[in-house]
Design a protein around this motif. Structure first.
Motif, PDB file in Angstrom:
ATOM      1  N   HIS A 247       0.842  -1.197   0.000  1.00 23.95           N
ATOM      2  CA  HIS A 247       0.000   0.000   0.000  1.00 23.95           C
ATOM      3  C   HIS A 247       0.884   1.257   0.000  1.00 23.95           C
ATOM      4  CE1 HIS A 247      -3.053   2.886   1.233  1.00 23.95           C
ATOM      5  NE2 HIS A 247      -3.965   1.969   0.969  1.00 23.95           N
ATOM      6  N   CYS A 286     -10.986   6.723  -1.786  1.00 25.74           N
ATOM      7  CA  CYS A 286      -9.893   6.291  -0.912  1.00 25.74           C
ATOM      8  C   CYS A 286      -9.482   7.475  -0.035  1.00 25.74           C
ATOM      9  CB  CYS A 286      -8.704   5.824  -1.755  1.00 25.74           C
ATOM     10  SG  CYS A 286      -7.249   5.476  -0.758  1.00 25.74           S
ATOM     11  N   HIS A 289      -6.256   9.433  -0.814  1.00 24.61           N
ATOM     12  CA  HIS A 289      -5.928   9.978  -2.138  1.00 24.61           C
ATOM     13  C   HIS A 289      -5.334  11.397  -2.109  1.00 24.61           C
ATOM     14  CE1 HIS A 289      -9.177  12.828  -3.121  1.00 24.61           C
ATOM     15  NE2 HIS A 289     -10.041  11.997  -2.564  1.00 24.61           N
ATOM     16  N   CYS A 292      -1.661  10.674  -1.672  1.00 19.69           N
ATOM     17  CA  CYS A 292      -1.068   9.498  -2.326  1.00 19.69           C
ATOM     18  C   CYS A 292      -0.325   9.905  -3.608  1.00 19.69           C
ATOM     19  CB  CYS A 292      -2.165   8.494  -2.666  1.00 19.69           C
ATOM     20  SG  CYS A 292      -1.501   7.017  -3.454  1.00 19.69           S
ATOM     21  N   LEU A 294       0.468   8.049  -5.946  1.00 19.59           N
ATOM     22  CA  LEU A 294       0.015   7.239  -7.086  1.00 19.59           C
ATOM     23  C   LEU A 294      -1.468   7.446  -7.386  1.00 19.59           C
ATOM     24  CD1 LEU A 294       1.796   3.878  -6.134  1.00 19.59           C
ATOM     25  CD2 LEU A 294       2.622   5.710  -7.614  1.00 19.59           C
ATOM     26  N   PRO A 304     -11.473   1.604  -1.507  1.00 23.08           N
ATOM     27  CA  PRO A 304     -11.107   0.229  -1.862  1.00 23.08           C
ATOM     28  C   PRO A 304     -11.234  -0.705  -0.660  1.00 23.08           C
ATOM     29  CG  PRO A 304      -9.276   1.767  -2.267  1.00 23.08           C
ATOM     30  CD  PRO A 304     -10.319   2.515  -1.523  1.00 23.08           C
ATOM     31  N   CYS A 317      -6.099  -1.073  -1.827  1.00 23.47           N
ATOM     32  CA  CYS A 317      -5.662  -0.094  -2.823  1.00 23.47           C
ATOM     33  C   CYS A 317      -6.061  -0.623  -4.187  1.00 23.47           C
ATOM     34  CB  CYS A 317      -4.136   0.082  -2.728  1.00 23.47           C
ATOM     35  SG  CYS A 317      -3.465   1.065  -4.081  1.00 23.47           S
ATOM     36  N   ILE A 318      -6.532   0.244  -5.059  1.00 23.23           N
ATOM     37  CA  ILE A 318      -6.978  -0.247  -6.370  1.00 23.23           C
ATOM     38  C   ILE A 318      -5.817  -0.768  -7.212  1.00 23.23           C
ATOM     39  CG2 ILE A 318      -9.018   1.256  -6.493  1.00 23.23           C
ATOM     40  CD1 ILE A 318      -7.429   2.981  -8.484  1.00 23.23           C
ATOM     41  N   LEU A 319      -4.588  -0.432  -6.852  1.00 25.08           N
ATOM     42  CA  LEU A 319      -3.445  -0.908  -7.627  1.00 25.08           C
ATOM     43  C   LEU A 319      -3.013  -2.314  -7.223  1.00 25.08           C
ATOM     44  CD1 LEU A 319      -1.278   2.336  -7.690  1.00 25.08           C
ATOM     45  CD2 LEU A 319      -2.985   1.552  -9.312  1.00 25.08           C
TER      46      LEU A 319
END
Ligand code: SF4
Length: 320
Positions: A247, A286, A289, A292, A294, A304, A317-319
């Motif tokens: 994360h 999130c 954000h 973040c 990213l 998420p 995390c969406i990633l």
């Protein structure tokens, strides 16, 4: 597999204040097995200490709690006052930060350690309690003769050891250590933490260790759970999480500590920018954000959920 000593199921805590509802913990689920250790990390105000208080029902009356807390198989929020008294100290005990405030300044430390044993009748006579106090003091590295001392006659490290002795007095299955060494200097901190680790091994004690210092948790805990804005955002084996965070928040937290001998990390700390959000006014999507590195537009749409990020690991995390 033994039954977990502590289970949190969708724990939610909201404080009712004059300014409105403040959600401090938002759906936390965790387990600690017998003899296991979990480190809970995150910045101030992320909900770590609220979880500690919720486990033993020590939160103020303004706190609304939902979800389940199972301590040694008992649902803490279903217990009557007598049952609750029985699980405090014997099933779970807590060591707070700042022993000077947690100890009674006008009572000898031996009497303070003996009190929970006499109340819970884990010893039958005051004489037996005195013997047990002497054993406990010796086990935390304080000579038994110091039982007659008052808190102000001890050093900061000794007072923290007294709190640990007191927490162990009724042989609990779970010890909650809430920032137990933050007020101590680095050398004393290391001694107290080594002591805690030894006692845990000797007694097969489960540990919930709360601090903002990720490197300490990695050294002393099997697993790590990282909190942000009242939720767990990453969880997994401590070495794996620290060495390869999934994360972006964990990455920022890990980078926020200068490394000994690494001049560049001291001169240009690469930690987190900005501040954690106000729990009463969380950003949409999130909650991380705004800070973040990213973040992308879709991060603002929905918060998420935790999902598998590796062996025995989860991250929100969406990633991932
Ligand atoms: Fe960053 Fe988006 Fe992941 Fe949140 S969901 S941590 S904003 S990349």
């Amino acid at each position: 597999m033994s039954e977990p000593v502590l289970v949190l199921e969708d724990l939610r805590v909201t404080y009712r204040t004059s300014g409105g509802a403040v959600p401090a913990v938002r759906g936390v689920s965790l387990e600690i097995p017998a003899g296991g250790s979990l480190g809970l990390a995150g910045e101030s105000g992320c909900g770590k200490s609220t979880i500690a208080g919720a486990v033993l029902r020590l939160l103020p009356g303004t706190a609304e709690v939902s979800g389940r807390v199972l301590l040694a198989g008992k649902d803490v929020y279903e217990l009557k006052p007598g049952g609750l008294r029985a699980v405090r100290w014997t099933a779970g005990a807590i060591v707070f930060q700042g022993a000077l405030h947690a100890l009674n300044p006008v009572q000898r430390i031996g009497d303070q350690i003996a009190e929970p044993m006499l109340v819970h009748q884990t010893v039958s006579t005051p004489k037996a309690a005195k013997t047990r106090v002497a054993e406990l003091l010796e086990s935390v590295g304080i000579p038994a003769r110091r039982a007659a001392a008052y808190p102000h006659q001890l050093s900061g490290g000794q007072r923290q050891r007294v709190l640990i002795a007191m927490a162990l007095a009724c042989d609990p299955q779970l010890l909650i250590a809430d920032e137990p060494t933050t007020a101590l200097d680095v050398m004393v901190q290391a001694q107290v933490l080594e002591l805690l680790a030894d006692l845990r091994r000797q007694r097969d004690l489960a540990l919930l260790f709360i601090t903002h210092d990720l490197s300490l948790l990695t050294t002393y805990c099997d697993r790590l759970a990282i909190m942000y804005a009242g939720r767990i955002v990453e969880e997994g084996p401590s070495g794996d999480v620290f060495a390869g965070p999934s994360h972006p928040y964990t990455r920022g937290l890990a980078a926020a500590f200068p490394r000994i001998g690494d001049r560049s990390s001291r001169m240009a700390p690469s930690g987190l920018g900005g501040d954690p959000p106000d729990p009463a006014a969380l950003p949409a999507g999130c909650p991380f954000h705004p800070r973040c590195p990213l973040a992308r537009p879709e991060c603002r749409e929905a918060e998420p959920a935790l999902r598998i990020s590796g062996p025995e690991r989860r991250a929100a995390c969406i990633l991932v």
